[in-house]
Design a protein around this motif. Structure first.
Motif, PDB file in Angstrom:
ATOM      1  N   ALA A 173      59.723  47.295  40.475  1.00  0.00           N
ATOM      2  CA  ALA A 173      58.648  48.657  41.165  1.00  0.00           C
ATOM      3  C   ALA A 173      57.178  47.637  41.826  1.00  0.00           C
ATOM      4  O   ALA A 173      56.568  47.488  41.408  1.00  0.00           O
ATOM      5  CB  ALA A 173      57.756  49.094  39.925  1.00  0.00           C
ATOM      6  N   TYR A 174      57.615  49.031  43.237  1.00  0.00           N
ATOM      7  CA  TYR A 174      55.993  48.299  43.783  1.00  0.00           C
ATOM      8  C   TYR A 174      55.095  49.595  43.752  1.00  0.00           C
ATOM      9  O   TYR A 174      55.732  50.505  44.225  1.00  0.00           O
ATOM     10  CB  TYR A 174      57.316  47.232  45.306  1.00  0.00           C
ATOM     11  CG  TYR A 174      57.379  46.400  45.297  1.00  0.00           C
ATOM     12  CD1 TYR A 174      56.965  45.321  45.590  1.00  0.00           C
ATOM     13  CD2 TYR A 174      58.836  46.276  45.186  1.00  0.00           C
ATOM     14  CE1 TYR A 174      57.193  43.981  45.418  1.00  0.00           C
ATOM     15  CE2 TYR A 174      59.575  45.617  44.567  1.00  0.00           C
ATOM     16  CZ  TYR A 174      59.012  43.767  45.177  1.00  0.00           C
ATOM     17  OH  TYR A 174      59.636  42.493  44.364  1.00  0.00           O
ATOM     18  N   ARG A 175      54.005  49.461  44.283  1.00  0.00           N
ATOM     19  CA  ARG A 175      53.382  50.464  44.099  1.00  0.00           C
ATOM     20  C   ARG A 175      52.408  50.478  45.750  1.00  0.00           C
ATOM     21  O   ARG A 175      52.518  49.435  45.956  1.00  0.00           O
ATOM     22  CB  ARG A 175      52.267  50.822  43.395  1.00  0.00           C
ATOM     23  CG  ARG A 175      53.505  50.411  42.010  1.00  0.00           C
ATOM     24  CD  ARG A 175      51.876  51.030  41.353  1.00  0.00           C
ATOM     25  NE  ARG A 175      52.506  51.084  39.621  1.00  0.00           N
ATOM     26  CZ  ARG A 175      52.694  52.405  38.734  1.00  0.00           C
ATOM     27  NH1 ARG A 175      52.160  53.376  39.731  1.00  0.00           N
ATOM     28  NH2 ARG A 175      53.303  52.614  38.027  1.00  0.00           N
ATOM     29  N   THR A 176      51.995  51.594  46.378  1.00  0.00           N
ATOM     30  CA  THR A 176      51.508  51.825  47.948  1.00  0.00           C
ATOM     31  C   THR A 176      51.492  52.886  47.771  1.00  0.00           C
ATOM     32  O   THR A 176      51.642  53.962  47.535  1.00  0.00           O
ATOM     33  CB  THR A 176      52.714  51.105  49.003  1.00  0.00           C
ATOM     34  OG1 THR A 176      52.102  51.485  50.102  1.00  0.00           O
ATOM     35  CG2 THR A 176      53.681  51.945  49.074  1.00  0.00           C
ATOM     36  N   PRO A 177      49.616  53.046  48.500  1.00  0.00           N
ATOM     37  CA  PRO A 177      49.606  54.281  48.826  1.00  0.00           C
ATOM     38  C   PRO A 177      50.018  55.232  49.701  1.00  0.00           C
ATOM     39  O   PRO A 177      51.115  54.600  50.607  1.00  0.00           O
ATOM     40  CB  PRO A 177      47.994  53.903  49.257  1.00  0.00           C
ATOM     41  CG  PRO A 177      48.665  53.059  49.609  1.00  0.00           C
ATOM     42  CD  PRO A 177      49.313  52.036  48.780  1.00  0.00           C
ATOM     43  N   HIS A 215      54.397  56.965  54.506  1.00  0.00           N
ATOM     44  CA  HIS A 215      53.698  54.919  53.401  1.00  0.00           C
ATOM     45  C   HIS A 215      53.092  54.233  54.595  1.00  0.00           C
ATOM     46  O   HIS A 215      54.074  53.826  55.146  1.00  0.00           O
ATOM     47  CB  HIS A 215      53.879  54.732  52.733  1.00  0.00           C
ATOM     48  CG  HIS A 215      55.076  54.066  52.730  1.00  0.00           C
ATOM     49  ND1 HIS A 215      56.261  53.128  53.200  1.00  0.00           N
ATOM     50  CD2 HIS A 215      57.085  54.730  53.062  1.00  0.00           C
ATOM     51  CE1 HIS A 215      56.927  52.567  53.841  1.00  0.00           C
ATOM     52  NE2 HIS A 215      57.611  54.353  53.255  1.00  0.00           N
ATOM     53  N   ILE A 265      55.280  47.853  54.576  1.00  0.00           N
ATOM     54  CA  ILE A 265      55.446  46.868  52.333  1.00  0.00           C
ATOM     55  C   ILE A 265      55.506  46.138  52.777  1.00  0.00           C
ATOM     56  O   ILE A 265      57.156  45.463  53.540  1.00  0.00           O
ATOM     57  CB  ILE A 265      56.386  47.805  51.532  1.00  0.00           C
ATOM     58  CG1 ILE A 265      55.663  49.614  51.511  1.00  0.00           C
ATOM     59  CG2 ILE A 265      56.478  47.239  50.782  1.00  0.00           C
ATOM     60  CD1 ILE A 265      56.559  50.807  50.477  1.00  0.00           C
ATOM     61  N   PRO A 267      48.999  60.122  46.965  1.00  0.00           N
ATOM     62  CA  PRO A 267      50.156  59.392  45.564  1.00  0.00           C
ATOM     63  C   PRO A 267      50.471  58.196  45.632  1.00  0.00           C
ATOM     64  O   PRO A 267      50.936  57.514  46.785  1.00  0.00           O
ATOM     65  CB  PRO A 267      50.967  60.402  45.740  1.00  0.00           C
ATOM     66  CG  PRO A 267      50.395  61.136  47.733  1.00  0.00           C
ATOM     67  CD  PRO A 267      48.849  60.466  47.421  1.00  0.00           C
ATOM     68  N   ARG A 268      51.446  57.471  44.279  1.00  0.00           N
ATOM     69  CA  ARG A 268      52.309  56.434  44.995  1.00  0.00           C
ATOM     70  C   ARG A 268      53.630  57.008  44.539  1.00  0.00           C
ATOM     71  O   ARG A 268      54.301  57.153  44.207  1.00  0.00           O
ATOM     72  CB  ARG A 268      51.572  55.880  43.510  1.00  0.00           C
ATOM     73  CG  ARG A 268      50.138  55.321  43.696  1.00  0.00           C
ATOM     74  CD  ARG A 268      49.549  54.930  43.017  1.00  0.00           C
ATOM     75  NE  ARG A 268      48.272  54.393  42.492  1.00  0.00           N
ATOM     76  CZ  ARG A 268      47.566  53.533  43.701  1.00  0.00           C
ATOM     77  NH1 ARG A 268      48.067  52.679  44.027  1.00  0.00           N
ATOM     78  NH2 ARG A 268      46.009  53.416  43.122  1.00  0.00           N
ATOM     79  N   ALA A 269      54.454  55.888  45.687  1.00  0.00           N
ATOM     80  CA  ALA A 269      55.923  55.980  45.888  1.00  0.00           C
ATOM     81  C   ALA A 269      56.180  54.411  44.980  1.00  0.00           C
ATOM     82  O   ALA A 269      56.115  53.463  45.304  1.00  0.00           O
ATOM     83  CB  ALA A 269      56.244  56.225  47.395  1.00  0.00           C
ATOM     84  N   ARG A 270      57.710  54.811  44.182  1.00  0.00           N
ATOM     85  CA  ARG A 270      57.528  54.264  43.926  1.00  0.00           C
ATOM     86  C   ARG A 270      59.077  53.169  43.594  1.00  0.00           C
ATOM     87  O   ARG A 270      59.867  54.624  44.664  1.00  0.00           O
ATOM     88  CB  ARG A 270      57.709  54.492  42.385  1.00  0.00           C
ATOM     89  CG  ARG A 270      58.064  53.069  40.828  1.00  0.00           C
ATOM     90  CD  ARG A 270      58.141  54.024  39.885  1.00  0.00           C
ATOM     91  NE  ARG A 270      58.265  52.225  38.869  1.00  0.00           N
ATOM     92  CZ  ARG A 270      58.892  52.690  37.507  1.00  0.00           C
ATOM     93  NH1 ARG A 270      58.736  53.626  36.929  1.00  0.00           N
ATOM     94  NH2 ARG A 270      59.022  51.583  36.415  1.00  0.00           N
ATOM     95  N   HIS A 298      65.462  53.591  46.949  1.00  0.00           N
ATOM     96  CA  HIS A 298      64.401  53.843  46.207  1.00  0.00           C
ATOM     97  C   HIS A 298      65.031  55.149  45.355  1.00  0.00           C
ATOM     98  O   HIS A 298      66.483  55.510  44.676  1.00  0.00           O
ATOM     99  CB  HIS A 298      63.736  55.459  47.388  1.00  0.00           C
ATOM    100  CG  HIS A 298      63.182  54.210  48.790  1.00  0.00           C
ATOM    101  ND1 HIS A 298      62.228  53.877  48.331  1.00  0.00           N
ATOM    102  CD2 HIS A 298      63.487  53.862  49.562  1.00  0.00           C
ATOM    103  CE1 HIS A 298      61.317  52.960  49.236  1.00  0.00           C
ATOM    104  NE2 HIS A 298      62.720  52.758  50.446  1.00  0.00           N
TER     105      HIS A 298
END
Length: 679
Positions: A352-356, A371, A374, A409-412, A419
């Motif tokens: 899992a990767y998180r990004t604003p 977003h 990345i 929110p954070r996309a995963r 995705h």
């Protein structure tokens, strides 16, 4: 992922083994029946329709063996039945009289060394066309036999009568054609898919509505190497025994092919085979109440049995009823997907990767986010749409709204770029590029209009310069063969020139129609080819077959193919007109034939220059036999002198005939076939 979950209970392994388990009670309720895969022989059940034709291998030709006159005909009409040895015609042969009188004179001579003369006399009679029986008859009777009776060599039907009473015939002239009726041919159209079951020697049983209750036996003689493109059938030729002569050409017959020794193979009931469109499968029943799907390779089908070439073994049981209920119960499509697949590989846990991200829009069943880049996934910044879970969907009627503020929110996402929410890349950059292009076009209207005008002018110029055929050549691709045989009647030209050439040209590859026409001294054969055939390829093929047939033509017959021009090729017509009135039509024709025609043919791409009308100047030489005898000049010297004169003035054709002569200057000298010269 829009997939339904199917419950699996402990002890149920049918889903893992590619099958389904059905209790005996359920099998009885479904009316399930099975059959054993057995080893057997599947007889051939090919049925085809066809028509009867003459057996061309049982055909004989009756010809004249010497120059003769037909005095009497015993058979006068086509399709008359004849017996073997039955008289057909009686001929009077004048050339036999001298040869027989010479033989009889030598026979009456006395001497010890006359055997060689007698043998020479017999040889002369054989050269005149007499058979050994006729020579023996002359020796026995001691009288001249000037008449010959032609008899039927076989019993059958006279298919052609070319003789008439009082008619003069030449050696080799075909007078009768006789076809036997002991056997006939049947031409059948066999479907291409069943052609493998038919081979030369296969037994055939033929029936016809014209003779109800009768079965005619025969065998396949040959499979013709040609498949009809429209019907996808191959022609099979059968030789059928014609008991009593009841089968006649043109009669419709129904033929059943049966293999004398079919090979052993695995057989299952045809109702057990399921055709899915992509493959052929059967349901195999196990001993423990489980059923599984097996892919098979099916062969031919006959009598409710289907040949299985691969996939089953003898002794196995297959389901012959309620297969589709089992299909519904076991989800056949899912079983087929796992039919030949190995055990699924264990999926690695996704990182899992998180990004604003910025919320751009919220719809009733989707959420649009933007977003930044990345680096760990090598993704550029993009706008993505995520599907909402059913529990989070907005109520019906809720419109699109944009949040006021920049939530974070954070996309995963999982490793490898997959995705969890099925994103799609938005076209923001493409929209910006299109907007810039529109603004530039508005700011530079003159350049846009100028480029549009240049493109339009280029299109018009290209259309005007594109070569178009205003009159397309819709005529058939054909090659014309002209054969000249001077001084011969149309019937003789038909039998000895047109007929051999026509039968030979029928074998030319690509030829669909062959037509022959016979005239006095000329024969024309038209060979029509299929559409799309190259004209020069067709001419080369016709020339090859013409060279093969040249040796079968009589001496003096000369063949040549016509020009490579069609009716659409005549692009220009002109007329020679003498407005002064000092030249007649014969002089105008000579001017056209010997000056203008050769000049016009030197122009590039001119294939032929045809002359219509006018008159050919002719000179006739009338020889006085008394004066020729007084001066001691034979007629051959006169002919030789005329021939040399024609050669000196550029004559191109000299046709030899009999007594009198006429000449067409400057090219032709011909001789009439009259019995006596005229003054």
């Amino acid at each position: 992922m829009n997939m339904l979950l199917v419950p699996v209970y402990a002890g149920s392994e049918a889903g893992d083994t590619g099958g389904v388990s059905i209790s005996p009670r359920m099998q009885q309720n479904l009316g399930l029946r099975t059959a054993v895969v057995a080893q057997g022989r599947l007889p051939s059940q090919v049925v085809a329709s066809g028509s009867i034709s003459w057996n061309e291998r049982d055909q004989v030709v009756v010809q004249a063996r010497a120059s003769a006159f037909v005095e009497r005909l015993y058979v006068r009409a086509n399709l008359d039945a004849v017996r073997k040895g039955q008289p057909l015609a009686e001929l009077y042969v004048p050339d036999w009289v001298a040869a027989q009188e010479e033989f009889l004179a030598v026979r009456r001579m006395q001497g010890a060394e006359l055997s060689q003369l007698r043998e020479a006399s017999r040889a002369r009679m054989r050269q005149a066309g007499m058979s050994l029986e006729q020579i023996q008859q002359v020796e026995t009777t001691g009288r001249v036999q000037a008449r010959m009776t032609l008899t039927a060599p076989i019993a059958g039907i006279v298919t052609e009568v070319a003789a008439r009473e009082g008619m003069a015939v030449m050696p080799g002239t075909t007078l009768f054609r006789v076809n036997g009726l002991a056997t006939v041919w049947a031409q059948a159209e066999v479907p291409e898919s069943q052609a493998g079951q038919v081979r030369p020697g296969t037994r055939v049983r033929a029936t016809t509505p014209a003779v109800p209750g009768e079965v005619f036996e025969g065998r396949v003689q040959a499979l013709l190497p040609e498949v009809a493109g429209g019907t996808r059938t191959i022609k099979a030729r059968m030789e059928i025994a014609n008991r009593g002569g009841r089968l006649v050409p043109g009669m419709f017959v129904q033929m059943h092919f049966s293999d004398a020794d079919p090979r052993p193979t695995l057989l299952v009931p045809s109702e057990a085979v399921i055709q899915t469109g992509r493959r052929t499968v059967v349901m195999v029943a196990g001993d423990d109440g489980r059923f599984r799907v097996v892919e098979v390779e099916a062969g031919t089908e006959a009598g409710g049995q289907t040949e299985v070439r691969r996939g089953l073994q003898a002794g196995q049981k297959v389901v012959v009823s309620s297969q589709f209920l089992i299909d519904s119960e076991a989800s056949l499509r899912g079983l087929e997907a796992r039919l030949n697949a190995g055990p699924p590989a264990a999926a690695a846990p996704a990182a899992a990767y998180r990004t604003p991200a910025k919320v751009d829009a919220i719809e009733k069943d989707a959420l649009t986010l933007t977003h930044p880049e990345i680096p760990a996934l090598k993704w550029p910044g993009m706008t993505m749409e995520f599907k909402l879970a059913p529990a989070l969907k907005l109520p019906r009627g809720a419109g699109r709204r944009r949040p006021g503020g920049s939530g974070v929110p954070r996309a995963r996402a999982g490793r490898g770029g997959d995705h969890r929410a099925h994103p799609r890349r938005a076209g923001g950059e493409r929209q910006a590029m299109i907007a810039r292009l529109i603004h530039w076009s508005i700011a530079n209207r003159f350049l846009v209009l100028l480029a549009t005008l240049i493109v339009a002018v280029a299109g018009v110029v290209s259309m005007l310069r594109t070569p178009l055929d205003a009159l397309p050549d819709l005529s058939d691709v054909q090659v014309i063969i002209r054969t000249t045989w001077p001084g011969q009647a149309p019937r003789i030209v038909e039998n000895q020139v047109t007929y051999p050439l026509t039968t030979t040209m029928l074998s030319v590859p690509g030829a669909k129609t062959v037509r022959g026409y016979s005239f006095f001294g000329d024969s024309f054969v038209y060979v029509l080819f299929e559409d799309g055939t190259d004209l020069y390829w067709a001419r080369s093929r016709v020339l090859e077959y013409l060279n093969q047939a040249q040796g079968r033509l009589p001496a003096g017959a000369r063949s040549a193919i016509g020009p490579d021009a069609t009716g659409v090729g005549w692009i220009y017509q002109y007329a020679l007109v003498d407005r002064s009135g000092r030249m007649d039509i014969a002089q105008l024709r000579a001017l056209q034939d010997w000056f203008l025609r050769f000049e016009l043919k030197t122009i590039p791409d001119v294939a032929e220059v045809a002359t219509i009308g006018g008159m050919v100047r002719q000179y006739q030489i009338v020889a006085d036999p008394e004066k020729l005898a007084a001066y001691g000049i034979p007629l051959s010297r006169v002919m030789e002198a005329v021939q040399r004169a024609n050669q000196e003035t550029g004559g191109s054709v000299l046709e030899m005939g009999k007594p009198s002569t006429w000449c067409a200057l400057p090219a032709t000298c011909r001789r009439w076939t009259t019995s006596a010269p005229s003054r």
